[in-house]
Scaffold this active site. Structure first.
Site, PDB file in Angstrom:
ATOM      1  CG  LEU A 182      50.769  67.737  43.558  1.00  0.00           C
ATOM      2  CD1 LEU A 182      50.553  69.005  44.373  1.00  0.00           C
ATOM      3  CD2 LEU A 182      52.009  67.886  42.685  1.00  0.00           C
ATOM      4  CE  LYS A 238      49.654  57.174  39.658  1.00  0.00           C
ATOM      5  NZ  LYS A 238      48.524  57.096  38.721  1.00  0.00           N
ATOM      6  CD  GLN A 255      41.705  57.236  56.577  1.00  0.00           C
ATOM      7  OE1 GLN A 255      41.484  56.149  57.115  1.00  0.00           O
ATOM      8  NE2 GLN A 255      42.350  58.212  57.192  1.00  0.00           N
ATOM      9  CE1 TYR A 312      50.922  55.224  50.797  1.00  0.00           C
ATOM     10  CE2 TYR A 312      49.087  54.680  52.228  1.00  0.00           C
ATOM     11  CZ  TYR A 312      50.196  55.456  51.935  1.00  0.00           C
ATOM     12  OH  TYR A 312      50.568  56.469  52.783  1.00  0.00           O
TER      13      TYR A 312
END
Ligand SMILES: CC(C)(COP(=O)(O)OP(=O)(O)OC[C@H]1O[C@@H](n2cnc3c(N)ncnc32)[C@H](O)[C@@H]1OP(=O)(O)O)[C@@H](O)C(=O)NCCC(=O)NCCS
Length: 175
Positions: free
Chosen positions: A123, A125, A150, A155
């Site tokens: 989700l 993404k 973290q 990303y």
């Protein structure tokens, strides 16, 4: 807190002005009832319940911010994206991200969050891809964000790169 400055260079085709104007706020079914999820909708919308957003940010342990300032930040954001779980009685805000912008060249993404009960299901993404798509529609070519250490790989999987050409993000804080 350490931040990394991330850049996303947009190399896709530019849209025509009339194509950009045709893009209205919308609510789209992202996931239809599955084994472990109710219907999940994604929406580009500034009409956000600030208390629900606060609960969502609480759920991932973020430090609370004055709600009036959050409202001002949302009012002045360029694009906001929400994920909603449709429940019988109400819609539950389960994901959120927003971007500020100069409305021409650059946008910066802030407050990317998925409720812990809904993490690791793709989700985050989907939320980010929708935000990037919307910024692309608005002809923004450079998208930046500040990543907690973290979540660098989260990303990276979306195409963001740190320190492109050696460019570093820099910060100034009041003493
Ligand atoms: C970071 C966050 C938004 C990711 O959302 P999510 O829904 O769990 O992520 P997804 O399931 O869509 O994962 C997408 C990809 O990123 C990867 N990923 C997700 N969370 C990650 C993490 N914390 N570290 C590294 N990789 C991660 C997944 O493995 C997946 O990779 P794949 O596409 O190769 O399978 C969510 O974990 C969150 O809200 N965290 C707390 C708030 C936060 O830290 N926000 C970011 C502040 S900068």
């Amino acid at each position: 807190m350490t931040f990394w400055h991330f850049f996303f260079k947009n190399t896709r085709k530019k849209l025509l002005p009339q194509e950009i104007e045709n893009i209205e706020p919308k609510e789209t079914l992202l996931i239809k009832n599955s084994n472990d999820l109710n219907n999940i909708y994604i929406t580009i919308n500034k009409e956000i319940n600030l208390y629900e957003l606060e609960e969502l940010c609480d759920s991932v342990g973020w430090v609370r911010r004055p709600i009036k300032k959050v409202k001002t930040a949302l009012d002045n954001s360029f694009v906001t994206v929400c994920l909603l779980e449709k429940q019988k009685q109400r819609n539950l805000l389960i994901g959120f991200a927003r971007a500020t912008s100069d409305h021409s060249f650059n946008a910066t993404i802030w407050d990317v969050v998925i409720h812990p009960n809904f993490q690791s299901k793709g989700l985050g993404k989907a939320l980010m891809n929708e935000l990037i798509k919307e910024l692309r529609y608005k002809d923004i070519s450079t998208i930046t964000l500040f990543a907690d250490p973290q979540v660098l790989n989260f990303y990276r999987t979306l195409g963001f790169m740190s320190d492109p050409d050696g460019v570093k993000g820099m910060f100034w804080y009041p003493l």
